[in-house]
Structure formats: C-alpha cells, structure tokens
Motif scaffolding. Structure first.
Motif, PDB file in Angstrom:
ATOM      1  N   VAL A   1       9.026   0.562 -18.294  1.00  0.00           N
ATOM      2  CA  VAL A   1       9.450  -0.825 -18.449  1.00  0.00           C
ATOM      3  C   VAL A   1       9.394  -1.476 -17.074  1.00  0.00           C
ATOM      4  O   VAL A   1       9.992  -0.983 -16.119  1.00  0.00           O
ATOM      5  CB  VAL A   1      10.870  -0.930 -19.030  1.00  0.00           C
ATOM      6  N   ILE A   2       8.656  -2.568 -16.984  1.00  0.00           N
ATOM      7  CA  ILE A   2       8.525  -3.324 -15.734  1.00  0.00           C
ATOM      8  C   ILE A   2       9.149  -4.686 -15.989  1.00  0.00           C
ATOM      9  O   ILE A   2       8.660  -5.462 -16.819  1.00  0.00           O
ATOM     10  CB  ILE A   2       7.049  -3.466 -15.338  1.00  0.00           C
ATOM     11  N   VAL A   3      10.242  -4.993 -15.302  1.00  0.00           N
ATOM     12  CA  VAL A   3      11.025  -6.181 -15.644  1.00  0.00           C
ATOM     13  C   VAL A   3      11.383  -6.982 -14.396  1.00  0.00           C
ATOM     14  O   VAL A   3      11.779  -6.422 -13.365  1.00  0.00           O
ATOM     15  CB  VAL A   3      12.298  -5.792 -16.437  1.00  0.00           C
ATOM     16  N   ASP A   4      11.222  -8.279 -14.484  1.00  0.00           N
ATOM     17  CA  ASP A   4      11.605  -9.194 -13.419  1.00  0.00           C
ATOM     18  C   ASP A   4      13.120  -9.129 -13.233  1.00  0.00           C
ATOM     19  O   ASP A   4      13.884  -9.230 -14.197  1.00  0.00           O
ATOM     20  CB  ASP A   4      11.179 -10.615 -13.812  1.00  0.00           C
ATOM     21  N   GLU A   5      13.556  -8.955 -11.982  1.00  0.00           N
ATOM     22  CA  GLU A   5      14.994  -8.865 -11.711  1.00  0.00           C
ATOM     23  C   GLU A   5      15.752 -10.096 -12.199  1.00  0.00           C
ATOM     24  O   GLU A   5      16.941 -10.008 -12.527  1.00  0.00           O
ATOM     25  CB  GLU A   5      15.225  -8.695 -10.207  1.00  0.00           C
TER      26      GLU A   5
END
Length: 360
Positions: A205-209
C-alpha cells in the motif's frame, strides 16, 4: 526437471533467478544459521531486510518522499474495506469506476461504509472497454475516486490514469511493477504481491501522508494505515517469507533494466498473443476493444465453444498451464506477468496455431 509454462492468473510464475536465490538461502539467511522464515521479525537482520525492500520499491516506482509504503496482509479483498475505513475522512460518499468483476467487489465492500456513487460503468457492454470520460459523472465532494487499473477477469486495462479533482485510489493488484505508474497522481495505490511482485501473502500500500489520521471510529488498529505506518507495517507478525521474496523480485526487476524495460517486454508478449488471436480468422476471439486490451491478462474464447475443454486438456499435456478463464466468464485467459518469458508466450502461440490447424 522440466519447468511448465505458467500462465496462471495468480499465484503465478516467479523469476527462475528469484527461486534459485531463495533456494540457496533457504536454510541459512544472511549467515544467521536460520531460514528467513525462522528469524524474529523484530531482529536487526529482518528489520534491515524490510527497510531495504521499501527502499527498493520506492526507487523502482519513484515514490515521492511524502508517501508511506506499507507491506500488509489480506490482498485486494481486504483493501476493498480498508480503503474506505481510512480515507473517508468524515465524508459520506466515494466515487467508483466499474469496469469488471474486481471493481464490482470493491464497490460492494465500500457500500458497508459509505454512499458509493458509480460514476461510470461498462457493464452494459460486457466490460469490453473503459467508459469514455465524457460518460463520467464525478462528485467533487467525494472522499476519493477508485478505479481498478487492470481487470484480470475481463482483460480490460486503463490506457492512462484517470484525471481527478479528489484523491485517486488505484487497485493495481495485477499491474503494479509491470508498467510505469505516476504515483504522484494518486492518493493511494494498493497491490497484492502474487502477480508481479513475488509470492502471495504481502499487499503493498502506497499512501499519501496527507490522507492519514482520519479513519472511521470503527477501524481496528490492525487496519488503521496511520498505526501501521507508525509500526513499520509490523503492528503484528508480518508474512516474513513473502516479504523477503518481494525483495528478491524487486532486485530482479532492477537487474532486468527497471520498469521501462519490463514494460517493453510485457508489451511484446501481449502483442504476440493478440496477433495470434486476431490472425486466426475468428477461430479465437477476444472481445475487448483494442485500445483497452490488457497487457497483463489476455482473455479469449473459441468460436466453437465445444473445443475449449479439448484445448485446455491438450495445452496442459503440452506443459502449458493455467489457461482456464475465471469461473464467472469461462473461456481462456493467459496471464502475462513479469516472470512469464517471451519464449513461453511463443510456445503458447505456436500451440494455438497448431490447434487451429488440426481442429479448425
């Protein structure tokens, strides 16, 4: 031992170099005298491995620094619920593009948590295309817009990422690492490993902070992206061996020339197979409009459906495995993930031509 040609939709083929490296380290990883499956996930050697896998994924995908990278459990099926649990941010609605079976599953799961608006759908045409953007009816007040980049069952793929005024969420399970993707255009990308990243058991999972810190109150700690990020994806014991295999696979991608070289190879494989279908004078049929054909999953049927069982049986006997279509649609499906080689696709194309010569 002769290796089969593996066209399974997942779990699927792993690079032979990755299997060999894992084999060599199976009993003694990093001079510990133990397998990577036996060492503590809290040990220095495994923490260093996990950190390196994250660095490698960031480098391969050019992940911006303000994104968090998580390695979780549960595959896409869990993300269908975990995404709305974490990203609704106090809003009551989310937008979804419906392009096949998996986007449909994501829609049904999200409806437990919010009002889901289907802003576009290709269901009426049998999921043979991506709906034209002129048909989309997006909501500027939605928490996010969700799309399934590649539909494995129907063999339909977005030619480009949607343009969205709200955070864009991408189910990239069957396409991540197989082609370039602009992470910065997305709020969140998720993908399970068993297609192009390694073995089943890990979900990236790659998620914008900026999207963290606003989960629903009902979200368990173990499903809270913020808590998982703070714990380095180790809120509980992770799937250590699949995580390790993802690391080996990332290094293999780098040695192969990176994403762009992988993409060119994948396009060549898909082009060979689609040419075989298109040049068969209707013996083989692919119903997807050409501009939306998947490079990851090539679906096809035979004009004479009675021959399909014969086709699958003879293919299996020839060492060409995993061609059965999804149970919901039938037919055939050849999944051309990263580790599937061009010679394997050439063998399939040759088999298809000979089958047509004998049975056509």
């Amino acid at each position: 031992m002769a290796r089969a040609y593996n066209f399974s939709a997942g779990p699927t083929a792993l690079p032979i170099e990755v299997l060999q490296e894992a084999h060599e380290e199976f009993f003694d990883f990093a001079d510990t005298g133990m397998s990577v499956m036996e060492i503590s996930h809290r040990s220095k050697v495994f923490v260093e491995l996990a950190q390196q896998v994250e660095l490698d994924l960031r480098a391969v995908l050019k992940v911006p620094s303000h994104y968090r990278v998580l390695f979780l459990h549960g595959g896409a099926s869990l993300q269908f619920s975990q995404v709305p649990m974490n990203l609704l941010g106090g809003k009551g609605t989310a937008d979804y593009i419906h392009t096949g079976l998996w986007s449909g599953k994501a829609i049904r799961a999200a409806r437990r948590y919010c009002d889901v608006r289907i802003v576009a759908s290709s269901e009426r045409s049998g999921f043979d295309r991506i709906p034209a953007t002129t048909e989309w009816h997006c909501n500027s007040n939605a928490a996010y817009l969700h799309y399934t980049e590649n539909e494995t069952v129907h063999g339909v793929q977005f030619p480009a990422a949607p343009v969205s005024s709200v955070p864009l969420v991408c189910d990239a399970c069957s396409s991540l690492l197989s082609k370039p993707i602009d992470v910065a255009k997305h709020g969140l990308i998720y993908a399970s490993a068993q297609k192009n990243m390694g073995a089943a058991g890990v979900t990236a999972v790659i998620v914008d902070e900026a999207l963290l810190n606003t989960p629903l109150d009902i979200t368990p700690d173990v499903l809270n992206y913020t808590h998982l990020a703070q714990a380095g994806s180790m809120l509980n014991t992770p799937a250590t061996f699949p995580w390790y295999l993802t690391g080996l696979t990332l290094k293999w991608i780098v040695r192969a020339g990176g994403i762009e070289q992988i993409y060119q190879a994948n396009k060549a494989k898909a082009e060979l197979l689609y040419q075989t279908i298109d040049n068969s004078n209707g013996f083989y049929i692919n119903k997807v409009l050409q501009e939306f054909r998947s490079i990851n999953n090539v679906t096809f049927t035979l004009a004479d459906a009675a021959l399909e069982k014969v086709f699958l049986t003879l293919a299996d006997q020839a060492g060409i495995k995993g061609l059965e279509g999804h149970a919901s649609v039938g037919g055939m499906r050849a999944s051309l993930y990263n580790a599937v080689t061009l010679p394997a696709v050439d063998a399939l194309a040759s088999f298809m031509k000979e089958f047509q010569r004998v049975h056509g």
